[in-house]
Structure formats: structure tokens, C-alpha cells
Motif scaffolding. Structure first.
Motif, short mmCIF file in Angstrom:
data_model
loop_
_atom_site.label_atom_id
_atom_site.label_comp_id
_atom_site.label_asym_id
_atom_site.label_seq_id
_atom_site.Cartn_x
_atom_site.Cartn_y
_atom_site.Cartn_z
N VAL A 1 0.85 -1.18 0.00
CA VAL A 1 0.00 0.00 0.00
C VAL A 1 0.89 1.24 0.00
CG1 VAL A 1 -0.20 0.10 2.53
CG2 VAL A 1 -1.97 1.12 1.09
N GLN A 2 0.46 2.25 -0.76
CA GLN A 2 1.19 3.52 -0.79
C GLN A 2 0.38 4.54 0.01
OE1 GLN A 2 0.51 1.95 -4.05
NE2 GLN A 2 2.34 0.79 -3.47
N LEU A 3 1.08 5.33 0.82
CA LEU A 3 0.44 6.30 1.69
C LEU A 3 0.93 7.70 1.39
CD1 LEU A 3 0.81 4.31 5.05
CD2 LEU A 3 -1.17 4.37 3.54
N GLN A 4 0.00 8.64 1.35
CA GLN A 4 0.33 10.03 1.06
C GLN A 4 -0.33 10.91 2.10
OE1 GLN A 4 2.25 11.16 -1.65
NE2 GLN A 4 2.09 13.24 -0.84
N ALA A 5 0.48 11.49 2.98
CA ALA A 5 -0.04 12.37 4.02
C ALA A 5 -0.11 13.81 3.52
CB ALA A 5 0.83 12.29 5.26
N SER A 6 -1.10 14.53 4.01
CA SER A 6 -1.25 15.94 3.64
C SER A 6 -2.01 16.67 4.74
CB SER A 6 -2.01 16.06 2.32
OG SER A 6 -3.31 15.52 2.43
N GLY A 7 -2.07 18.00 4.62
CA GLY A 7 -2.86 18.79 5.55
C GLY A 7 -2.06 19.52 6.60
N GLY A 8 -0.76 19.32 6.62
CA GLY A 8 0.05 20.03 7.59
C GLY A 8 0.11 21.52 7.30
N GLY A 9 0.66 22.26 8.23
CA GLY A 9 0.78 23.70 8.05
C GLY A 9 1.23 24.38 9.32
N SER A 10 1.10 25.69 9.34
CA SER A 10 1.51 26.48 10.50
C SER A 10 0.28 27.11 11.14
CB SER A 10 2.48 27.58 10.08
OG SER A 10 3.66 27.02 9.55
N VAL A 11 0.15 26.93 12.44
CA VAL A 11 -0.98 27.50 13.18
C VAL A 11 -0.48 28.06 14.50
CG1 VAL A 11 -2.70 25.97 12.18
CG2 VAL A 11 -1.53 25.31 14.28
N GLN A 12 -1.30 28.92 15.08
CA GLN A 12 -0.97 29.41 16.42
C GLN A 12 -1.48 28.45 17.47
OE1 GLN A 12 -2.50 33.46 16.66
NE2 GLN A 12 -0.52 34.24 15.96
N ALA A 13 -0.89 28.53 18.64
CA ALA A 13 -1.33 27.69 19.75
C ALA A 13 -2.82 27.86 19.99
CB ALA A 13 -0.55 28.05 21.02
N GLY A 14 -3.49 26.75 20.23
CA GLY A 14 -4.93 26.76 20.40
C GLY A 14 -5.70 26.51 19.13
N GLY A 15 -5.00 26.53 18.01
CA GLY A 15 -5.65 26.32 16.73
C GLY A 15 -5.86 24.85 16.41
N SER A 16 -6.36 24.61 15.20
CA SER A 16 -6.69 23.26 14.77
C SER A 16 -6.14 22.99 13.37
CB SER A 16 -8.21 23.05 14.74
OG SER A 16 -8.78 23.21 16.02
N LEU A 17 -5.88 21.73 13.12
CA LEU A 17 -5.50 21.25 11.80
C LEU A 17 -6.11 19.88 11.61
CD1 LEU A 17 -1.70 22.12 11.36
CD2 LEU A 17 -3.59 23.05 10.01
N ARG A 18 -6.35 19.53 10.35
CA ARG A 18 -6.82 18.19 10.03
C ARG A 18 -5.87 17.59 9.02
NH1 ARG A 18 -12.02 16.12 6.57
NH2 ARG A 18 -12.55 14.28 7.83
N LEU A 19 -5.24 16.51 9.41
CA LEU A 19 -4.36 15.79 8.51
C LEU A 19 -5.14 14.68 7.81
CD1 LEU A 19 -1.18 15.34 10.74
CD2 LEU A 19 -1.87 17.31 9.35
N SER A 20 -4.72 14.40 6.59
CA SER A 20 -5.29 13.30 5.83
C SER A 20 -4.18 12.39 5.35
CB SER A 20 -6.07 13.82 4.61
OG SER A 20 -7.15 14.63 4.99
N CYS A 21 -4.53 11.14 5.14
CA CYS A 21 -3.57 10.17 4.61
C CYS A 21 -4.32 9.32 3.59
CB CYS A 21 -3.01 9.32 5.73
SG CYS A 21 -1.91 7.99 5.19
N ALA A 22 -4.00 9.53 2.33
CA ALA A 22 -4.66 8.79 1.25
C ALA A 22 -3.88 7.52 0.95
CB ALA A 22 -4.74 9.67 0.01
#
Length: 126
Positions: A1-22
Motif C-alpha cells: 500500500v502507498q500512503l500520502q499524508a497531507s494537511g500540515g501547516g503552521s498555526v498558532q497555539a490553540g488552533g486546529s488542523l486536520r491531517l489526511s492520509c490517502a
């Protein structure tokens, strides 16, 4: 299986991010899926895993109550919702697939995972 992660970035403390892995290749639903992270100058560490059906989830104490792992087997995609982010969450996040663990196992070690994505950078500023 091949995996591709995405969704990272820069945020301030208290913020949110959603990562995905296809995932592509063999049947996604046949794998236990996990997220690991590696901060600068530190070893890669376990974050969370989810069972093949999605019915069982397990979290490292450092992220419990803030991060949520989920999967959509129809879309061959793994997710990591990260809320209340802290500067110490800064790391490269990796998704990984485990083909061998049973429903009774708790795969938290890198060596239990067979396939790895390339990683996505998450940076949390104070």
C-alpha cells in the motif's frame, strides 16, 4: 500500500488542523492505521492508531482529548483532527499501515507498521 499524508501547516497555539492520509494499492480496510510524529532532534513517537473497522482507537497520553483519529474505508483515507494545538505538537507527522496486528493488539511501536507515508510538517507557534 502507498500512503500520502497531507494537511500540515503552521498555526498558532490553540488552533486546529486536520491531517489526511490517502492510501492506494491493497485494500485499505485490511490495515490497522496509525499516526506517528517526529519533532526536531527527537525520535519518532507514537500518536494514535485506529482498528481496521474504526471501532477501536488508542491515543498517546500527550494528545488524548485533543486529537481524534478516524478513517473512511470507502474513500481509502485516514484522518487526524488536531485541536487545541500546543507548540510541543510541532513535528513531522507520519501515517503508517500495520497488516499484522490482531484485534487484541495495541500497536504503538514503529516496528509494528509495514508501510509509511512521507510525512507532513505541523508547526505550532506560541
Amino acid at each position: 500500500v502507498q500512503l500520502q499524508a497531507s494537511g500540515g501547516g503552521s498555526v498558532q497555539a490553540g488552533g486546529s488542523l486536520r491531517l489526511s492520509c490517502a492510501a492506494s494499492g491493497r485494500t485499505f480496510s485490511s490495515y490497522v492505521m496509525g499516526w506517528f510524529r517526529q519533532a526536531p532532534g527527537k525520535e519518532r513517537e507514537f500518536v494514535t492508531f485506529i482498528s481496521r473497522s474504526g471501532g477501536r482507537k488508542y491515543y498517546a497520553d500527550s494528545v488524548k482529548g485533543r486529537f481524534t483519529i478516524s478513517r473512511d474505508n470507502a474513500k481509502n483515507t485516514l484522518y487526524l483532527q488536531m485541536n487545541s494545538l500546543k507548540p510541543e505538537d510541532t513535528a513531522v507527522y507520519y501515517c503508517a499501515a500495520d497488516s499484522g496486528s490482531s484485534v487484541y493488539d495495541t500497536p504503538t511501536r514503529e516496528t509494528e507498521y509495514d508501510y509509511w507515508g512521507q510525512g507532513t510538517q505541523v508547526t505550532v507557534s506560541s
